[in-house]
Scaffold this active site. Structure first.
Site, PDB file in Angstrom:
ATOM      1  N   ASN A 113      -5.452  41.052 -61.220  1.00 59.23           N
ATOM      2  CA  ASN A 113      -6.029  41.264 -59.890  1.00 59.23           C
ATOM      3  C   ASN A 113      -7.488  41.718 -59.910  1.00 59.23           C
ATOM      4  OD1 ASN A 113      -3.763  40.462 -58.503  1.00 59.23           O
ATOM      5  ND2 ASN A 113      -3.005  42.528 -58.161  1.00 59.23           N
ATOM      6  N   TYR A 114      -7.985  42.196 -61.036  1.00 56.07           N
ATOM      7  CA  TYR A 114      -9.398  42.597 -61.114  1.00 56.07           C
ATOM      8  C   TYR A 114     -10.317  41.379 -61.107  1.00 56.07           C
ATOM      9  CZ  TYR A 114      -7.704  47.163 -62.885  1.00 56.07           C
ATOM     10  OH  TYR A 114      -7.077  48.364 -63.080  1.00 56.07           O
ATOM     11  N   GLU A 115      -9.759  40.228 -61.452  1.00 61.10           N
ATOM     12  CA  GLU A 115     -10.517  38.969 -61.520  1.00 61.10           C
ATOM     13  C   GLU A 115     -11.734  39.090 -62.432  1.00 61.10           C
ATOM     14  OE1 GLU A 115     -11.273  37.822 -57.461  1.00 61.10           O
ATOM     15  OE2 GLU A 115      -9.170  37.328 -57.121  1.00 61.10           O
TER      16      GLU A 115
END
Length: 95
Positions: free
Chosen positions: A51-53
């Site tokens: 989710n941090y990408e």
């Protein structure tokens, strides 16, 4: 800072650093620089997340690091929406 970070022993006997460097919101060249600075001062566990990408940024920092990859521990997290087996396999491979 090297060796100032305590280690934990896992059930299989592997030891890992008890403290890692979090990479939330670190992206691009600035992120690469920040992660490399952390590695240079002794961090050996680098934490990221799907989710941090920013897994590409983390990978680039590792590639540019003078510390051998074998000396680094990279952790990531799998979002709940990918916990179904087939989705998990795909997300982990992408990660």
């Amino acid at each position: 800072m090297d060796k100032a970070i305590p280690e934990l022993t896992l059930n299989d006997g592997t030891t890992i650093p008890a403290i890692g460097f979090g990479t939330y919101a670190l992206n691009g060249n600035e992120g690469v620089h920040a992660i490399n600075s952390a590695i240079d001062i002794g961090y050996r566990l680098i934490d990221t997340a799907y989710n941090y990408e920013n897994e590409g940024t983390v990978g680039e920092a590792i590639r540019r690091s003078s510390v051998p990859r074998e000396q680094l521990y990279i952790t990531s997290k799998l979002p709940g929406r990918y916990h179904e087996y087939d989705k998990a396999v795909t997300a982990i491979q992408e990660s």
